[in-house]
Enzyme design. Sequence first.
Site, mmCIF file in Angstrom:
data_model
loop_
_atom_site.group_PDB
_atom_site.id
_atom_site.type_symbol
_atom_site.label_atom_id
_atom_site.label_comp_id
_atom_site.label_asym_id
_atom_site.label_seq_id
_atom_site.Cartn_x
_atom_site.Cartn_y
_atom_site.Cartn_z
ATOM 1 N N HIS A 179 0.827 -1.207 0.000
ATOM 2 C CA HIS A 179 0.000 0.000 0.000
ATOM 3 C C HIS A 179 0.864 1.261 0.000
ATOM 4 O O HIS A 179 0.748 2.112 -0.857
ATOM 5 C CB HIS A 179 -0.957 0.027 1.198
ATOM 6 N N GLU A 211 0.752 3.820 -3.045
ATOM 7 C CA GLU A 211 0.622 5.204 -2.560
ATOM 8 C C GLU A 211 1.901 5.790 -1.973
ATOM 9 O O GLU A 211 1.937 6.961 -1.594
ATOM 10 C CB GLU A 211 -0.532 5.295 -1.543
ATOM 11 N N HIS A 244 -7.533 -1.847 -4.294
ATOM 12 C CA HIS A 244 -6.221 -1.578 -4.898
ATOM 13 C C HIS A 244 -5.769 -2.746 -5.779
ATOM 14 O O HIS A 244 -5.239 -2.534 -6.870
ATOM 15 C CB HIS A 244 -5.171 -1.312 -3.820
HETATM 16 CO CO CO Z 1 -5.427 3.167 -0.271
#
Ligand code: CO
Length: 296
Positions: A179, A211, A244
């Site tokens: 992530h 991210e 995601h």
């Molecule tokens: Co996220």
Amino acid sequence: MKSFIVALAMIVLVMTGSAFASAQNDKADKKGILVVSFGTSMPDAKKAIDNLFYSAKKAFPDTEVRLAYTSNIIRRKIMKEQNLNIPTPASALAQMNDEGFTHVYVMPMHIIPGEEFDDIRSLTEGFASVKGKYGFKELKLGSPYLSSIADCDIMADILVKRFAKNIADKGTTIVLMGHGTPEHIANAMYSQLQLSLDRKVPGRFIVGTVEGAPTIDDVIVRLKHDKGVKKIVLSPLMIVAGDHANNDLADKNDPESWYSILKAAGYRDIKTFLVGLGEDETMARIYTSKIKDMMK
Ligand code: CO
């Protein structure tokens, strides 16, 4: 006579007061476990959360295990679509306090101790500082999967086992999507994990994040550096293979997904393995052993 009544009333007050106080101190111990996930609104992806939740239930049959989600967007979506109220960690702890729990062990399902974990820690530290009637006798917080160098080595072992078939297939590189937590020191755990993986199976795994860092551009730099890459396997480095994994990683119709970006970079043979790490039995075993350590 008047003073005698006042004195009597005071004695009664003192007695009931102290009786009340000792009743608080002698409150029977009631232990509970609160597992905390970011959450998911995808029923298929929830299997990963369920696996960790039920393995905790199974490992501690005499202890109540409850679930909280940190994402308000997901909580509201589940409320709207499934009419199910999954509490925040804050309301779950307040509820457990109301119900007389004295010892609560909070266990996050997070991979790295990033921003989300900081929020859970701030909450539990706040609750732990409360004394008396509204406090717990003991309130502890467990550590996420990648909280130390040793943790990274353990995770690398799990990944090597998980992708053993792909590793045996020469010319295959496994690209993992973590992530990421930008502007947070814990983001460095991804690079630490990369180091552990490179020590065990040099060049076979590339860790990126959606991210944070390393980015997909960093992933491509590593892929290009290795001239022997013929096949790529894409998989999430997340507990849940949710939004995601399905969209940012594997969506063939989205030109910005990693799948599409790697295709555009010239890689023809790309497969996806969209199973959350939470579904892995070794991950579940580590999860319950971290809870066990906390309860000691
Ligand atoms: Co996220």
